[in-house]
Design a protein around this motif. Sequence first.
Motif, PDB file in Angstrom:
ATOM      1  N   LEU A   3      23.975 -34.661   4.732  1.00 45.46           N
ATOM      2  CA  LEU A   3      22.751 -35.410   4.427  1.00 45.46           C
ATOM      3  C   LEU A   3      22.618 -36.628   5.335  1.00 45.46           C
ATOM      4  O   LEU A   3      21.520 -36.938   5.831  1.00 45.46           O
ATOM      5  N   SER A   4      23.706 -37.311   5.540  1.00 42.06           N
ATOM      6  CA  SER A   4      23.679 -38.530   6.353  1.00 42.06           C
ATOM      7  C   SER A   4      23.400 -38.206   7.817  1.00 42.06           C
ATOM      8  O   SER A   4      22.664 -38.933   8.506  1.00 42.06           O
ATOM      9  N   ARG A   5      23.964 -37.105   8.314  1.00 40.44           N
ATOM     10  CA  ARG A   5      23.676 -36.678   9.678  1.00 40.44           C
ATOM     11  C   ARG A   5      22.189 -36.350   9.835  1.00 40.44           C
ATOM     12  O   ARG A   5      21.562 -36.692  10.841  1.00 40.44           O
ATOM     13  N   LEU A   6      21.636 -35.666   8.838  1.00 39.68           N
ATOM     14  CA  LEU A   6      20.213 -35.315   8.886  1.00 39.68           C
ATOM     15  C   LEU A   6      19.331 -36.560   8.840  1.00 39.68           C
ATOM     16  O   LEU A   6      18.323 -36.647   9.551  1.00 39.68           O
ATOM     17  N   TRP A   7      19.692 -37.519   7.985  1.00 38.88           N
ATOM     18  CA  TRP A   7      18.971 -38.801   7.924  1.00 38.88           C
ATOM     19  C   TRP A   7      18.977 -39.454   9.307  1.00 38.88           C
ATOM     20  O   TRP A   7      17.919 -39.862   9.820  1.00 38.88           O
ATOM     21  N   ALA A   8      20.170 -39.598   9.887  1.00 39.46           N
ATOM     22  CA  ALA A   8      20.299 -40.279  11.163  1.00 39.46           C
ATOM     23  C   ALA A   8      19.525 -39.555  12.262  1.00 39.46           C
ATOM     24  O   ALA A   8      18.829 -40.182  13.081  1.00 39.46           O
ATOM     25  N   SER A   9      19.614 -38.224  12.268  1.00 36.08           N
ATOM     26  CA  SER A   9      18.905 -37.441  13.272  1.00 36.08           C
ATOM     27  C   SER A   9      17.407 -37.609  13.144  1.00 36.08           C
ATOM     28  O   SER A   9      16.690 -37.765  14.138  1.00 36.08           O
ATOM     29  N   ALA A  10      16.908 -37.571  11.914  1.00 31.76           N
ATOM     30  CA  ALA A  10      15.470 -37.718  11.692  1.00 31.76           C
ATOM     31  C   ALA A  10      14.966 -39.081  12.134  1.00 31.76           C
ATOM     32  O   ALA A  10      13.837 -39.208  12.642  1.00 31.76           O
TER      33      ALA A  10
END
Length: 209
Positions: free
Chosen positions: A195-202
């Motif tokens: 989830l955190s990787r997706l947040w950062a990527s977005a």
Amino acid sequence: MGRARTNPAPAAPATARGRRTHDALIVAGREVIEEHGWAGFTPEAVTQAAGVSYGTFYTYFESKDDLLRKIVQAAADEMIAASLVPDTLDDPYARIVEANRRYLAATGRAAKVLRMVEHGAYLDDTLRGLLLEIREFYVGRSAEGIRRLQEAGLADPALDPRMTAIALGGMVEQVAVIINELREPLDVEKMVDHLSRLWASALGLRRPL
């Protein structure tokens, strides 16, 4: 929803003993909802669980609907307090990780009552308003964090902070449903990482190496 009585609404308890009884009824009401669902959520069941007389219920609550709203508010306050990330955590990515971890843990504790209330919110404007208040807390906090990252040159300036907060928050909220309600056997820490990787990527935020 339940039928309200015609007498004036009870005043807030003025004594320590009254506050203890009032709070005990809220705790008992939440236990009854979580264990027995809507069918078992009655003033009789709540007062029996709290160990007080039936008449005591109406000393503190206008109706079982009134108690239900207090239960929702208490669960929301508990969830919000448990999900707050310390201000001492400065690293942007670390804050995202901790926010996701705390949110999943907090919703796990409040999942039963909030999920049941969500069903009632389709028919009750007050319950819907309470749930929107809870969501708005998380959306507002996330949107402000995104604005700060944009101002620092760390996040994509083309993103609308509020819309981004709603979209990414909805992703985390749905994962909480999958874990807490559908009971998919996920590794929570691995999910927090994803989830955190997706947040950062977005957001266009670079993760620390």
